[in-house]
Design an enzyme around this catalytic site. Structure first.
Site, PDB file in Angstrom:
ATOM      1  N   ARG A  15      66.558  10.396  23.717  1.00  0.00           N
ATOM      2  CA  ARG A  15      66.268  10.049  25.107  1.00  0.00           C
ATOM      3  C   ARG A  15      66.080   8.545  25.324  1.00  0.00           C
ATOM      4  O   ARG A  15      65.999   8.073  26.447  1.00  0.00           O
ATOM      5  CB  ARG A  15      65.036  10.813  25.606  1.00  0.00           C
ATOM      6  CG  ARG A  15      65.369  12.242  26.006  1.00  0.00           C
ATOM      7  CD  ARG A  15      64.128  13.026  26.347  1.00  0.00           C
ATOM      8  NE  ARG A  15      63.378  13.394  25.145  1.00  0.00           N
ATOM      9  CZ  ARG A  15      62.150  13.893  25.166  1.00  0.00           C
ATOM     10  NH1 ARG A  15      61.506  14.044  26.298  1.00  0.00           N
ATOM     11  NH2 ARG A  15      61.549  14.220  24.034  1.00  0.00           N
ATOM     12  N   GLN A  73      64.438  12.680   5.085  1.00  0.00           N
ATOM     13  CA  GLN A  73      64.573  14.052   5.574  1.00  0.00           C
ATOM     14  C   GLN A  73      65.982  14.142   6.150  1.00  0.00           C
ATOM     15  O   GLN A  73      66.237  13.678   7.253  1.00  0.00           O
ATOM     16  CB  GLN A  73      63.520  14.339   6.652  1.00  0.00           C
ATOM     17  CG  GLN A  73      63.496  15.791   7.080  1.00  0.00           C
ATOM     18  CD  GLN A  73      62.675  16.009   8.348  1.00  0.00           C
ATOM     19  OE1 GLN A  73      62.463  15.101   9.148  1.00  0.00           O
ATOM     20  NE2 GLN A  73      62.223  17.250   8.544  1.00  0.00           N
ATOM     21  N   TYR A 364      64.558 -36.776  25.136  1.00  0.00           N
ATOM     22  CA  TYR A 364      64.598 -35.950  23.929  1.00  0.00           C
ATOM     23  C   TYR A 364      63.982 -36.763  22.793  1.00  0.00           C
ATOM     24  O   TYR A 364      64.494 -37.830  22.442  1.00  0.00           O
ATOM     25  CB  TYR A 364      66.037 -35.553  23.553  1.00  0.00           C
ATOM     26  CG  TYR A 364      66.055 -34.878  22.196  1.00  0.00           C
ATOM     27  CD1 TYR A 364      65.365 -33.685  22.003  1.00  0.00           C
ATOM     28  CD2 TYR A 364      66.682 -35.464  21.102  1.00  0.00           C
ATOM     29  CE1 TYR A 364      65.312 -33.082  20.761  1.00  0.00           C
ATOM     30  CE2 TYR A 364      66.634 -34.851  19.853  1.00  0.00           C
ATOM     31  CZ  TYR A 364      65.945 -33.667  19.688  1.00  0.00           C
ATOM     32  OH  TYR A 364      65.886 -33.077  18.461  1.00  0.00           O
TER      33      TYR A 364
HETATM   34  C1  UD1 Z   1      54.944  17.949  18.220  1.00  0.00           C
HETATM   35  C2  UD1 Z   1      53.960  19.056  17.942  1.00  0.00           C
HETATM   36  C3  UD1 Z   1      53.215  19.433  19.215  1.00  0.00           C
HETATM   37  C4  UD1 Z   1      52.540  18.223  19.801  1.00  0.00           C
HETATM   38  C5  UD1 Z   1      53.554  17.108  20.012  1.00  0.00           C
HETATM   39  C6  UD1 Z   1      52.840  15.833  20.389  1.00  0.00           C
HETATM   40  C7  UD1 Z   1      54.922  20.379  16.134  1.00  0.00           C
HETATM   41  C8  UD1 Z   1      55.637  21.611  15.773  1.00  0.00           C
HETATM   42  N1  UD1 Z   1      54.653  20.206  17.417  1.00  0.00           N
HETATM   43  O1  UD1 Z   1      55.898  18.490  19.116  1.00  0.00           O
HETATM   44  O2  UD1 Z   1      52.251  20.412  18.950  1.00  0.00           O
HETATM   45  O3  UD1 Z   1      51.923  18.546  21.023  1.00  0.00           O
HETATM   46  O4  UD1 Z   1      54.258  16.836  18.791  1.00  0.00           O
HETATM   47  O5  UD1 Z   1      53.796  14.863  20.705  1.00  0.00           O
HETATM   48  O6  UD1 Z   1      54.543  19.621  15.275  1.00  0.00           O
HETATM   49  N2  UD1 Z   1      59.900  14.529  13.263  1.00  0.00           N
HETATM   50  C9  UD1 Z   1      60.472  14.337  12.036  1.00  0.00           C
HETATM   51  N3  UD1 Z   1      61.220  15.324  11.496  1.00  0.00           N
HETATM   52  C10 UD1 Z   1      61.393  16.512  12.111  1.00  0.00           C
HETATM   53  C11 UD1 Z   1      60.802  16.721  13.372  1.00  0.00           C
HETATM   54  C12 UD1 Z   1      60.042  15.707  13.926  1.00  0.00           C
HETATM   55  O7  UD1 Z   1      60.339  13.273  11.433  1.00  0.00           O
HETATM   56  O8  UD1 Z   1      62.083  17.359  11.547  1.00  0.00           O
HETATM   57  C13 UD1 Z   1      59.095  13.459  13.842  1.00  0.00           C
HETATM   58  C14 UD1 Z   1      59.697  12.903  15.118  1.00  0.00           C
HETATM   59  O9  UD1 Z   1      60.522  11.798  14.822  1.00  0.00           O
HETATM   60  C15 UD1 Z   1      58.465  12.503  15.895  1.00  0.00           C
HETATM   61  C16 UD1 Z   1      57.400  13.476  15.442  1.00  0.00           C
HETATM   62  O10 UD1 Z   1      57.856  13.991  14.209  1.00  0.00           O
HETATM   63  O11 UD1 Z   1      58.026  11.208  15.568  1.00  0.00           O
HETATM   64  C17 UD1 Z   1      57.176  14.592  16.438  1.00  0.00           C
HETATM   65  O12 UD1 Z   1      58.376  15.277  16.633  1.00  0.00           O
HETATM   66  P1  UD1 Z   1      58.761  15.865  18.044  1.00  0.00           P
HETATM   67  O13 UD1 Z   1      60.062  16.533  17.927  1.00  0.00           O
HETATM   68  O14 UD1 Z   1      58.602  14.818  19.068  1.00  0.00           O
HETATM   69  O15 UD1 Z   1      57.635  16.973  18.190  1.00  0.00           O
HETATM   70  P2  UD1 Z   1      57.335  17.828  19.456  1.00  0.00           P
HETATM   71  O16 UD1 Z   1      58.294  18.924  19.528  1.00  0.00           O
HETATM   72  O17 UD1 Z   1      57.183  16.934  20.613  1.00  0.00           O
END
Ligand code: UD1
Ligand code: CA
Length: 454
Positions: A15, A73, A364
């Site tokens: 996004r 990852q 200058y």
């Molecule tokens: C996550 C939480 C949610 C919380 C929210 C807060 C989980 C399952 N859910 O949701 O409860 O309210 O954050 O913002 O944890 N990331 C990785 N690898 C992955 C997935 C994510 O590195 O496989 C990192 C993303 O880059 C990011 C962070 O983890 O920095 C959170 O990931 P995101 O997908 O934003 O989580 P949400 O679904 O928003």
């Protein structure tokens, strides 16, 4: 007790609509992930573990001079899966703190509290109440108000969706528990992901207390998903900087037009007009007046200095009671002694200027050593560069450089010497001499201008 900090930074951040990985976007001049690392590094005995994926090489490169351990990852299978990538690097017997690389403004003091709770054997979870909890994991509590789980938005039923207490994503726990629970995660949920949040129910089921802590402000736990949120956080951060300056006795014409990208210290009773930008390490004394649209980077500015509009200062040391601008450009290596005046459209670079000297207009001055009480006339240029080498111009105390002079370096002008206006000086002028180096004026009487024929 050892503290392992796992920072999740593998997500794409689509996004943001950017080729730059999200966590490398700058806030207050510093990348999001560096903000996280800098706060977490304030914890004693902490080690950083960064989980990278999208743009992994760029992120690693950007952080290469820090002592961080990186884990790749390859596929983003969820936050639980992400933490699991780092689990082999976590030290048994210690605690692990999980942070997100895109949540930049959680203060070290909050992280410290999280860790302290985990060090007593509990799980600590940072939660916040939001008017609009949409998108976040909801905090499930028992009849006696204990935290017993987290349900993600996409898995929640109507009743759960009405819960306004949400998971910020930040949690800490004993590492041995983490390593015991991570392998038990399943991806049997609406998103087919391994949710880190499922650890909370596991903790509750095994009788480990989950203690919820809360930030002072929502902004401390706000993540960046798009550029609007980035701008929102930037403004909030800058307002804190402005408030800190005002609390320290500085008047700001408009706290909304005051930006600090680094560390700024300003003394009492200084007055800063609109559109001020400080970058890097900046120290400004007391009773300093700064006009509109000025920037100061990596510089020290003494008491009582007056900086008029549109002046830019970088890498300089400016002693007390100097007057600069409007439209002055002070470049790296400039050192101005007390009471120096640098006026409009004057550029200085590697210039040491002695007490009370004046460079008032359109000059200058580069690679120069100028004594005290020197007057540098309008339009004076130090010709410091021959295309290959930079050379020094030295001007003694009380010298007077006439307007529109070129000083071809290396060259010296002795103390008390006078240079006639319009001179091109290529060799040494001794003390108290007058040097005039320009075409001699000829006045021709009876001169007729050509006239058009026909
Ligand atoms: C996550 C939480 C949610 C919380 C929210 C807060 C989980 C399952 N859910 O949701 O409860 O309210 O954050 O913002 O944890 N990331 C990785 N690898 C992955 C997935 C994510 O590195 O496989 C990192 C993303 O880059 C990011 C962070 O983890 O920095 C959170 O990931 P995101 O997908 O934003 O989580 P949400 O679904 O928003
Ligand atoms: Ca998110």
């Amino acid at each position: 007790m050892s503290i392992d900090v796992v920072i999740l930074a593998a997500g794409q951040g689509s996004r943001m609509k950017s080729k730059l990985p999200k966590v490398l976007h700058p806030l207050a001049g510093k990348s999001l992930v560096k903000h996280v690392i800098d706060q977490a590094s304030q914890l004693n005995n902490s080690a950083m573990h960064i989980v990278v994926g999208h743009g992994a090489d760029q992120v690693k490169e950007a952080l290469s001079d820090l002592s961080c351990q990186f884990y790749t990852q390859a596929e983003q299978l969820g936050t639980g899966h992400a933490v699991a990538q780092a689990s082999a690097g976590l030290r048994a017997g210690g605690v692990t703190l999980v942070l997100y690389g895109d949540v930049p403004l959680t203060p070290a003091s909050v992280l410290e509290q999280m860790v302290q709770v985990a060090q007593t054997g509990k799980v600590s979870l940072l939660t916040v109440n939001l008017d609009d909890p949409t998108g976040y994991g909801r905090i499930l509590r028992s009849a006696v108000n204990d935290v017993v789980g987290i349900v993600e938005q996409k898995d929640a039923n109507e009743e759960q969706l009405a819960i306004t207490e949400v998971n910020t994503g930040i949690m800490a726990m004993p590492t041995d528990h983490l390593n015991e629970w991570l392998p038990q995660l399943s991806s049997d949920n609406a998103q087919g992901e391994y949710y880190l949040t499922d650890l909370i129910a596991m903790a509750a089921e095994s009788g480990v207390t989950v203690q919820a802590l809360h930030p002072t402000s929502e902004f401390e736990v706000q993540g960046v998903n798009n550029r609007r949120q980035l701008a929102e956080l930037e403004r909030w951060y800058q307002l804190q900087q402005a408030n800190a300056a005002m609390d320290a006795g500085v008047t700001l014409a408009d706290p909304a037009r005051f930006d600090v990208r680094g560390q700024l210290r300003v003394g009492q009773d200084s007055h800063i007009d609109v559109n001020f930008v400080a970058e890097g390490e900046v120290r400004i004394g007391s009773n300093v007046v700064i006009g509109p649209n000025c920037s100061v980077k990596n510089s020290i500015i003494g008491d009582g200095v007056e900086i008029l509009a549109n002046t830019h200062i970088d890498g300089a040391v400016i002693a007390e009671a100097c007057q600069l601008g409007p439209f002055a450009r002070i470049r790296p290596g400039s050192q101005l002694a007390a009471g120096v005046k640098v006026g409009n459209f004057v550029e200085t670079k590697k210039a040491l200027v002695g007490q009370g000297s004046k460079l008032n207009h359109l000059s200058y001055i580069g690679d120069a050593q100028i004594g005290e009480e020197v007057n540098v006339g309008a339009g004076t240029i130090t010709c410091n560069y021959d295309g290959v080498n930079k050379s020094l111009t030295e001007i003694g105390d009380r010298a007077f450089i006439g307007s529109n002079s070129s000083l071809v370096a290396p060259v010296q002008v002795g103390a008390g010497a006078t240079i006639g206006a319009g001179s091109t000086i290529t060799s040494k002028v001794e003390e108290d001499q007058l040097s005039v180096a320009r075409g001699k004026q000829r006045n021709i009487s009876g001169w007729k201008r050509p006239i058009k024929k026909g």
